[in-house]
Design an enzyme around this catalytic site. Structure first.
Site, PDB file in Angstrom:
ATOM      1  N   ASP A 271      -1.224   0.562  -4.779  1.00 26.39           N
ATOM      2  CA  ASP A 271      -2.488   1.206  -5.122  1.00 26.39           C
ATOM      3  C   ASP A 271      -2.311   2.689  -5.412  1.00 26.39           C
ATOM      4  O   ASP A 271      -3.149   3.304  -6.057  1.00 26.39           O
ATOM      5  CB  ASP A 271      -3.514   0.968  -4.010  1.00 26.39           C
ATOM      6  CG  ASP A 271      -2.974   1.290  -2.627  1.00 26.39           C
ATOM      7  OD1 ASP A 271      -1.775   1.587  -2.500  1.00 26.39           O
ATOM      8  OD2 ASP A 271      -3.760   1.241  -1.667  1.00 26.39           O
TER       9      ASP A 271
ATOM     10  N   HIS B 282      -1.143  11.183  -0.043  1.00 23.40           N
ATOM     11  CA  HIS B 282      -0.832  10.393  -1.229  1.00 23.40           C
ATOM     12  C   HIS B 282      -0.353  11.284  -2.378  1.00 23.40           C
ATOM     13  O   HIS B 282      -0.621  12.477  -2.383  1.00 23.40           O
ATOM     14  CB  HIS B 282      -2.070   9.622  -1.692  1.00 23.40           C
ATOM     15  CG  HIS B 282      -2.582   8.628  -0.695  1.00 23.40           C
ATOM     16  ND1 HIS B 282      -3.704   7.875  -0.904  1.00 23.40           N
ATOM     17  CD2 HIS B 282      -2.094   8.260   0.516  1.00 23.40           C
ATOM     18  CE1 HIS B 282      -3.906   7.090   0.144  1.00 23.40           C
ATOM     19  NE2 HIS B 282      -2.945   7.318   1.012  1.00 23.40           N
TER      20      HIS B 282
ATOM     21  N   ASP C  61       0.851  -1.199   0.000  1.00 24.16           N
ATOM     22  CA  ASP C  61       0.000   0.000   0.000  1.00 24.16           C
ATOM     23  C   ASP C  61       0.881   1.241   0.000  1.00 24.16           C
ATOM     24  O   ASP C  61       1.751   1.394   0.853  1.00 24.16           O
ATOM     25  CB  ASP C  61      -0.923  -0.017   1.221  1.00 24.16           C
ATOM     26  CG  ASP C  61      -2.161   0.841   1.006  1.00 24.16           C
ATOM     27  OD1 ASP C  61      -1.994   2.062   0.749  1.00 24.16           O
ATOM     28  OD2 ASP C  61      -3.274   0.305   1.065  1.00 24.16           O
TER      29      ASP C  61
ATOM     30  N   ASP D 133       2.141   2.366   3.575  1.00 20.87           N
ATOM     31  CA  ASP D 133       1.339   3.582   3.458  1.00 20.87           C
ATOM     32  C   ASP D 133       1.131   4.263   4.807  1.00 20.87           C
ATOM     33  O   ASP D 133       1.360   5.463   4.946  1.00 20.87           O
ATOM     34  CB  ASP D 133      -0.014   3.218   2.852  1.00 20.87           C
ATOM     35  CG  ASP D 133      -0.964   4.398   2.810  1.00 20.87           C
ATOM     36  OD1 ASP D 133      -0.717   5.295   1.991  1.00 20.87           O
ATOM     37  OD2 ASP D 133      -1.917   4.427   3.599  1.00 20.87           O
TER      38      ASP D 133
ATOM     39  N   SER E  65      -7.007   4.751  -0.991  1.00 20.95           N
ATOM     40  CA  SER E  65      -6.801   3.308  -1.153  1.00 20.95           C
ATOM     41  C   SER E  65      -8.087   2.547  -1.433  1.00 20.95           C
ATOM     42  O   SER E  65      -8.031   1.381  -1.819  1.00 20.95           O
ATOM     43  CB  SER E  65      -6.150   2.718   0.108  1.00 20.95           C
ATOM     44  OG  SER E  65      -4.852   3.202   0.252  1.00 20.95           O
TER      45      SER E  65
END
Lengths: 673, 673
Positions: free
Chosen positions: A488, A610, A176, A443, A225
């Site tokens: 992702d 992100h 992730d 992540d 995500s």
């Protein structure tokens, strides 16, 4: 403290704003007042089940005010294949006319409107056509007619896909938030170079085929995500916070138009086994998107019920529950406020024949012929670095039984993944299996700017991939198994030099501390691979020999809250910013020896966010050659689905009937044949 | 103002420190006191010419002080192939014993020693064996014996490589500093999505094969553009600032052990044509590393002389000069302080038969059967954004003739590359050609945190690749031509959201300005692809329709000097930090509407710096299938060399003799046969 870091905070902020995900656009997939969902330009797998929704918008005020806020309730719609005759949806799909629905939503036109609290209000009339499918490859044109004369057109493409299985099994690893930059950094920490030549390499470095996938959402260029996992599992991009559905504007997060996922199809068509493994709480976006259908990823309780029992409020394809399901997240299993309808989901799973493991010892001895549930702590699993190097950080109230104690008999990603393979191989038999295994805290720790914890979990993923290949070889199914490793989305992380922690600590001024950073010729070599007298973590090859060298990597994101930086390993998990009057400021307790870096993000953000970057796709096994080059995240789904022979020109339910009994499959979708 | 941004500033700082590149290590490739250069673990192409140097170090003071600072002058060395008998180098290579050399150098053991100005001093005894080659694939063990009983061993591998040509031509595009993250951002700016589907794509997105290469130097994990270019062209990693040589510790930057480059081999073996195109000054690292051999990339004048006439101070393979040579950098051609020995290099090139173009008009009409030089401004070429959108920035004293005027009749990367192909195709004939084409200012503008200018030049590179494919098709040589597009290193750049420039400008406080940034669901869609009434740049498809939208991308590096950020397009080139008392502080004249971001780099850095990330490799054409997966930058060389059939078991000079005349090739190297 291990929080649900991922997207929860930002999600809550969005909910509180009252505008949800429509901020700054009325509706991301619909610039006109008539909305077709799925919208224009979408792709489908032949036979994939989905819902259709039409919405007519009548803005009451704001820049788009129209028809005094009264939506057209008499809208009509048609669908035509290629150059064929447009037909009503009822005729085309052999459905009864659905009921008219109505609601109101509001949005802000920009930040000025949000500051002034002047929302734009929209009245909606809508109809939904549930559980349809398109079987023949080609182009379908959907036309929505409304407000006497206005039209919205959507072109959908049903891709021609293989019906023959080329891979018996698929194992899909998701790091992730993992980017090429992070993989490069993890290699530097764990593998030694001599005169520019790596003496050992990452398991990922041995993959023969590499691709890049684009991660953006359907309506924004930065994804979360939920919808990115959903794109990988369904072939349909969606909106931030949504999974297994296209987002609509209705207030109910469980009525949005659904799309069938890869495990739903694989179960319906072939009756294969499937499983999910994650170091997150198992209701988190990446594992739950395999089976979940919700506009809001935060519907954790109901999403766990969907995983076990399927969608409850509509007729929909079912999977009979995962065959192996391992991760954190006891909060949705212990009866109480976190579980669906307050029920005991350990008991619900057990009632359906699952073995239930609450620690590593129990997991390792669980039978491989029964379905298996393993929940090892309340929330996310502690990260590899804390499990192996700083175990004192495990001392938190985290037992999956709900008892007020710390969970210490914890499996890692590797133990969970290898056990899942045993269960799935045994239960899938000749029908094979699909396993998703997620390294979730790459992540979560990047969000916290805790680069060492993120890279530790990346190395754990790589170690798991290596062990998986050995395991498949041992089971003699390596050649039948497609292994895909991807991500992702990314974070804008990179390493740009080294930092001399001793020199930095000896300086008192912020600007002098920065001079400890060495760039270019002063970056030197990795000291993480140099043995340190007296230090041995017993973590074996492929992990750093010293996590706390004098010369550490200097790294950063471009996207930060206010924080202090010392570049060194955090001996406790990181919390870079702290709240004051609803805004985030530098947390002076985090990295007190470091210098202050003021943020680049809104002051409402406590963490990093992100980023845009395409992420790598590594493939080996059957169909590996189809994963080279650059493509969208939805193409990862189509490549895997093609390799699994999921493209069928009729409603195939033989797989499901193997488990549910003949004629008692998952019910039938309405398809055009 | 367009400076030589790349590495010059940092390089000068290193020189001034008195420690050069040895800071914090005595000598990066030699932890012992006896040094073999090339060091342990190096790879070679069969027949590739190179020099060998041995150094014996006797540190006079500091932590390694030894033998009162007297080096062993009676050291001996042997070489053995596989399990064969070790022989002296004289016997093995049939050479006379070289002369003993002696010198002294100094270094700092850490930042404390540097602050205290207490260098460690080392006396050196050395011998160099010039121009040898290893023809047979296998492992060679070199053993250095010194200080009666000490030994240093180096294992070298000669890789078995093809002798047959699979590609007639190779075009190698280098986006300097270009990462996957930047490619993703450039796609977002120039190509439109509808509901998550790109309507057009980058030319790079169509490449069938993708790989990742590791960029680190031989002795540090962050590279500069000199030694990384050199690794790509020679198959040998080197040290920051070095090209075409392994770095030694001697003071002379032109006596370091050399390695033969790909164009030198291609010319010697096949007599192919070769060319270099760059938007940098042509003596800059990436273009000059094709022909240059120097420990210091800043030896611009002599490096231009080497490009034309070959290495002058030693017997070495020669290329007869590039057949096409287009870029900036008149400072090395106009007679004066910047040119070698003050000579007129326009005249020197013309004397050797070159056509000389000083503007686009002249370039386009240059004959294709003559060797061609084109130098279009004094230093780096103005970037695409200034040439097309902000031409007022061209108004600087930049004429390549040396006249005090601005150069405005400028070619871009595309015009230079297409012309180079015409010349090379015509001159290479059946022997084919090698062209390197560099988009240099992706790197230079990333250094300046000028993301729009960097991405504009990335889009120009992509546009050039697209035009190149069309051109090769037109010339009917597309199928004979391997096209590789890659980079030499990265910068830690990524996009993490959008920013509302209107809202930001309306706020007065720094923290409020940050709230203009939208992340996740608020990132929205690219506004760069939306037409703006009244705005047309006439830059065609594949470039933004609006460079200055209200909602701009929010992006950043993790590695910054102090600076102001407003995320918008800079209407003049960016200078983020300014000097005060020898340190860099935020430049308040840059982005005055922005908020202050304090830096993460040493205060001696005025700019961003390179990063660690692996960079992408795109390939199409003959041998494309060999470019998948993950590998070192030196492997890019071996893959290309293999495709060009450069692995030969004897000293082949037929190619060179085609131009220099029979028996009058480039002279002969001493090889072991």
């Amino acid at each position: 403290m291990l929080l649900r870091l991922d997207f929860t905070t930002a999600f809550l902020a969005a909910l509180l704003s009252g505008a949800s995900a429509q901020t700054f656009r009325r509706f991301g997939t619909c610039p006109t007042l008539g909305c077709v969902i799925p919208p224009d330009q979408q792709d489908f797998l032949p036979g994939q089940e989905f819902d259709i929704r039409f919405e007519i918008h009548a803005p009451k005020n704001g820049s788009e005010a129209f028809n005094n806020g009264v939506p057209d309730e008499k809208f009509t719609a048609t669908i035509a294949k290629d150059r064929g005759r447009p037909r009503s949806l009822n005729e085309f799909f052999k459905l009864k006319e659905p009921a008219l629905e109505k609601w109101t939503f509001s949005w802000f036109e920009d930040l000025f409107a949000q500051d002034a609290n002047t929302p734009s209000v929209v009245n909606v009339a809508s109809k939904a056509y549930r559980r349809v499918a398109l079987y023949e490859p080609g182009t379908y044109t959907v036309t929505l007619n409304y407000f006497s004369g206005k039209t919205t057109t959507a072109k959908w493409t049903v891709r021609p896909l293989a019906t023959r299985k080329k891979a018996k099994n698929v194992i899909f690893f998701i790091g992730d938030g993992m980017t090429t930059n992070m993989i490069t950094a993890a290699r530097l920490l764990a593998h030694k170079t001599i005169n520019g030549k790596y003496q050992t390499l990452l398991s990922l470095d041995d993959f023969p085929v590499l691709g890049h996938q684009m991660t953006h959402s359907i309506d924004t260029f930065i994804t979360d995500s939920a919808n990115s996992a959903s794109a990988l599992y369904t072939g349909h991009k969606s909106t931030v916070n949504a999974l297994g559905v296209y987002a609509d504007t209705s207030p109910d997060p469980l009525d949005d138009p659904k799309v069938e996922t890869i495990v739903e199809m694989l179960f319906r068509i072939w009756g294969s086994a499937w499983g999910a493994v994650s170091t997150a709480f198992i209701a988190d976006a990446t594992p739950i998107a395999l089976s979940g259908h919700s506009r809001l990823r935060s519907q954790y309780g109901v999403l766990i019920d969907q995983a076990l029992n399927g969608v409850a409020n509509y007729s929909w394809t079912k999977t009979d529950g995962p065959d192996a399901y391992f991760g954190g997240g006891a909060d949705q299993f212990i009866p109480g406020s976190g579980s669906f309808q307050g029920k005991d989901y350990y008991a619900e799973f057990a009632r359906k024949g699952y073995s239930v493991s609450l620690n590593k010892t129990s997991l390792l001895s669980a039978p491989t012929d029964k379905k298996a549930l393993g929940i090892f702590c309340k929330n996310n699993l502690p990260v590899w670095l804390d499990r192996h190097i700083f175990p004192e950080n495990l001392e938190i109230n985290n037992d999956p039984s709900g008892a007020n104690k710390s969970a210490k008999d914890l499996p890692g990603l590797k133990e969970m993944t290898l056990k899942a393979i045993d269960v799935l191989h045994s239960r899938g038999g000749k029908d094979g299996f699909f396993l998703m295994s997620e390294a979730a805290s790459i992540d979560k720790q990047m969000h916290a700017l805790d680069y060492d914890r993120a890279l530790g979990d990346l190395l754990e993923l790589d170690d798991t991939v290596r062990a998986t290949i050995a395991k498949l070889k041992e089971l003699r199914i390596l050649d039948d198994t497609l292994i895909v490793v991807s991500a992702d989305h990314g974070h804008g992380f990179d390493v740009f030099g080294s930092s001399d922690t001793k020199y930095a600590a000896a300086q008192t001024e912020d600007r002098a501390k920065r001079n400890a950073v060495g760039v270019y010729q002063n970056s030197g070599l990795s000291q993480y691979t140099e043995p340190k007298p007296g230090v041995s973590y017993n973590t074996g090859a492929n992990f750093p020999l010293n996590w706390d060298p004098r010369y550490v990597i200097a790294a950063g994101l471009g996207a930060n809250p206010d924080h202090r930086e010392d570049y060194g390993v955090g001996k406790t998990p990181r919390s870079p910013a702290s709240a004051r009057n609803g805004e985030y400021y530098v947390n002076d307790k985090d990295r007190p020896e470091g210098f202050v870096v003021n943020g680049t993000l809104p002051t409402s953000e406590s963490q990093g966010v992100h980023s845009l970057t395409d992420v790598p796709v590594y493939a080996r096994g059957p169909c590996q050659e189809t994963f080279g080059g650059t493509y969208s995240n939805i193409d990862v789904f189509y490549k895997i689905a093609n390799c699994l022979g999921l493209g069928h020109g009729r409603n195939v339910t033989e797989g499901a009937e193997k488990r549910f009994g003949k004629g008692n499959g998952t019910g039938k979708g309405k398809g055009h044949d």
